[in-house]
Write an enzyme that holds these catalytic residues in place. Structure first.
Site, PDB file in Angstrom:
ATOM      1  CB  CYS A 123      -0.905   0.042   1.225  1.00 23.01           C
ATOM      2  SG  CYS A 123      -2.173   1.323   1.065  1.00 23.01           S
ATOM      3  CB  CYS A 125      -1.176   5.187   3.140  1.00 26.28           C
ATOM      4  SG  CYS A 125      -1.056   3.603   3.969  1.00 26.28           S
ATOM      5  CE  LYS A 198      -6.867  -1.082   5.734  1.00 21.05           C
ATOM      6  NZ  LYS A 198      -5.493  -0.849   5.293  1.00 21.05           N
ATOM      7  NE  ARG A 208      -5.100   5.212   9.295  1.00 20.29           N
ATOM      8  CZ  ARG A 208      -6.366   5.459   9.060  1.00 20.29           C
ATOM      9  NH1 ARG A 208      -6.891   6.606   9.456  1.00 20.29           N
ATOM     10  NH2 ARG A 208      -7.115   4.588   8.425  1.00 20.29           N
ATOM     11  NE  ARG A 220      -5.722   5.002   5.455  1.00 13.11           N
ATOM     12  CZ  ARG A 220      -4.762   5.894   5.234  1.00 13.11           C
ATOM     13  NH1 ARG A 220      -4.926   6.834   4.315  1.00 13.11           N
ATOM     14  NH2 ARG A 220      -3.647   5.849   5.937  1.00 13.11           N
ATOM     15  CE  LYS A 251      -5.713  -3.286   8.958  1.00 16.66           C
ATOM     16  NZ  LYS A 251      -4.949  -2.484   8.077  1.00 16.66           N
ATOM     17  CE1 TYR A 316       1.565  -4.470  14.468  1.00 18.82           C
ATOM     18  CE2 TYR A 316      -0.785  -4.444  15.016  1.00 18.82           C
ATOM     19  CZ  TYR A 316       0.255  -4.107  14.169  1.00 18.82           C
ATOM     20  OH  TYR A 316      -0.015  -3.400  13.027  1.00 18.82           O
TER      21      TYR A 316
HETATM   22  C1  PBG Z   1      -2.016   0.560   5.167  1.00 14.42           C
HETATM   23  C2  PBG Z   1      -2.327  -0.265   6.365  1.00 14.42           C
HETATM   24  C3  PBG Z   1      -2.973   0.119   7.554  1.00 14.42           C
HETATM   25  C4  PBG Z   1      -2.955  -0.993   8.385  1.00 14.42           C
HETATM   26  C5  PBG Z   1      -2.353  -2.030   7.679  1.00 14.42           C
HETATM   27  N1  PBG Z   1      -1.986  -1.557   6.436  1.00 14.42           N
HETATM   28  C6  PBG Z   1      -3.496   1.440   7.982  1.00 14.42           C
HETATM   29  C7  PBG Z   1      -4.613   2.062   7.269  1.00 14.42           C
HETATM   30  O1  PBG Z   1      -5.225   1.497   6.364  1.00 14.42           O
HETATM   31  O2  PBG Z   1      -4.886   3.219   7.606  1.00 14.42           O
HETATM   32  C8  PBG Z   1      -3.480  -1.044   9.795  1.00 14.42           C
HETATM   33  C9  PBG Z   1      -2.761  -1.965  10.710  1.00 14.42           C
HETATM   34  C10 PBG Z   1      -3.015  -1.747  12.151  1.00 14.42           C
HETATM   35  O3  PBG Z   1      -3.749  -0.838  12.573  1.00 14.42           O
HETATM   36  O4  PBG Z   1      -2.440  -2.514  12.918  1.00 14.42           O
HETATM   37  N2  PBG Z   1      -3.043   0.685   4.271  1.00 14.42           N
HETATM   38 ZN    ZN Z   2      -2.698   2.409   2.901  1.00 15.92          ZN
END
Ligand code: PBG
Ligand code: ZN
Length: 327
Positions: A123, A125, A198, A208, A220, A251, A316
């Site tokens: 990704c 971001c 997601k 983040r 988002r 997720k 985690y």
């Molecule tokens: C990136 C991504 C995110 C997470 C995993 N990949 C953050 C988001 O989409 O804002 C979240 C993982 C977590 O909160 O542990 N797209």
């Molecule tokens: Zn992302």
């Protein structure tokens, strides 16, 4: 009145630990768990992440060291996130063949080979100035140009030797695009775990901060799912199945057990769930205050994911669970 005989006594099966273990419907095993890692450019870096006690930013040298330690207690599947690369509008550092993730994958696979299964998060971001998971066009995350960049990123990771790529962007059509570009490059055996359902979630807050990937403007919600929707979550996942995903992920996990459950009844693919940063932070914060019993809460949560239908759990907590013998 005469006492009726009580023939059915469910408590009979709860009488002793051995008996309870025998009739347990859900059994966890270490094979189910994937442990996330954050890798940053530089050397000798091991920085704590504030809202995720026990989780760090690692430079590659320290990452290798830590992964080896984890492998000794059975952590043999990791999910890699790259942090701290140059941010641009076009996310060009995300698909560079010199990115920290590419370097990390090469080094990890060179050092550990088949003993370590390396998955990369795909990704952009953390690689865009605006912090969105795609390419901005007039303030809107443009789907198809985002998919192009995301596919190139997946290809770079796969060429480096990643065993599996895990796109987390929620653009339409990215699974078939990634499958296509991998196959064209003779990477037909690199598998894809799709962040299929997601949700746009406040539970990603600590991540983040860790990934420095918060959107600079807006949210988002125009690409991640609305948490009010369950049928749409199935739709999303089943589209990814059709597009060629190998594993479907839900997720976050804790607040979305119904989605995990429904998906597991509606797909023949393995179902994974992501026990995300905010879920982790809540458990850590409460246990630091002595308000909850951490090992018990963690194991209750893990069993809930499995009971709902997840065969694969990204968490985690994995490292501590293994090292402390909770599992
Ligand atoms: C990136 C991504 C995110 C997470 C995993 N990949 C953050 C988001 O989409 O804002 C979240 C993982 C977590 O909160 O542990 N797209
Ligand atoms: Zn992302």
């Amino acid at each position: 009145m005469e006492k009726q005989p009580l023939n059915i006594r469910p408590r009979r099966l709860r009488k002793s630990p051995i008996l309870r273990d025998m009739v347990a419907e859900t059994r966890l095993s270490r094979e189910m768990f994937i442990y996330p890692y954050f890798v940053v450019p530089g050397k000798k870096i091991k920085h704590k992440i504030d809202a995720m006690p026990g989780i760090h930013h690692f430079s590659l040298d320290q990452l290798l060291f830590d992964v080896e330690k984890g492998m000794n207690s059975g952590v043999n599947k990791i999910l890699l996130f790259g942090v701290g690369e140059k941010k641009t509008g076009d996310a060009s550092s995300s698909f560079s063949n010199n990115s920290i993730v590419v370097k990390a994958v090469k080094e990890l696979k060179r050092k550990f080979g088949e003993d370590l299964f390396v998955i990369t998060d795909v990704c952009v971001c953390a690689y865009t100035t605006h912090g969105h998971c795609g390419i901005l066009n007039d303030g809107y995350v443009h789907n198809d140009s985002s998919v192009e960049v995301i596919s190139k990123m997946a290809l770079a990771h796969a060429m480096a030797g990643a065993d599996m790529v895990a796109p987390s962007d929620m653009m339409d059509g990215r699974i078939s695009a990634i499958r296509g570009i991998l196959d064209k490059n003779r990477l037909e055996n690199t598998s894809i775990m799709s962040y299929a359902s997601k949700f746009a979630s406040a539970y990603y807050g600590p991540f983040r901060e860790a990934a420095d990937s918060a959107p600079q403007t807006g949210d988002r919600k125009s690409y991640q799912m609305d948490f009010r929707n369950a049928r749409e979550a199935l739709k999303e996942a089943l589209i990814d199945e059709q597009e060629g995903a190998d594993i479907l992920m839900v997720k976050p996990a804790l607040a979305f057990l119904d989605i995990i459950s429904q998906l597991s009844l509606n797909t023949l693919l393995p179902v994974a769930c992501y026990n995300v940063s905010g879920e982790y932070a809540m458990v850590k914060a409460a246990s630091e205050r002595g308000w909850i019993d951490e090992p018990k809460i963690v194991m209750e949560n893990m069993h809930a994911f499995a009971r709902a239908g997840a065969g694969i759990i990204i968490s985690y907590h994995t490292r501590q669970m293994f090292e402390s013998g909770w599992l």
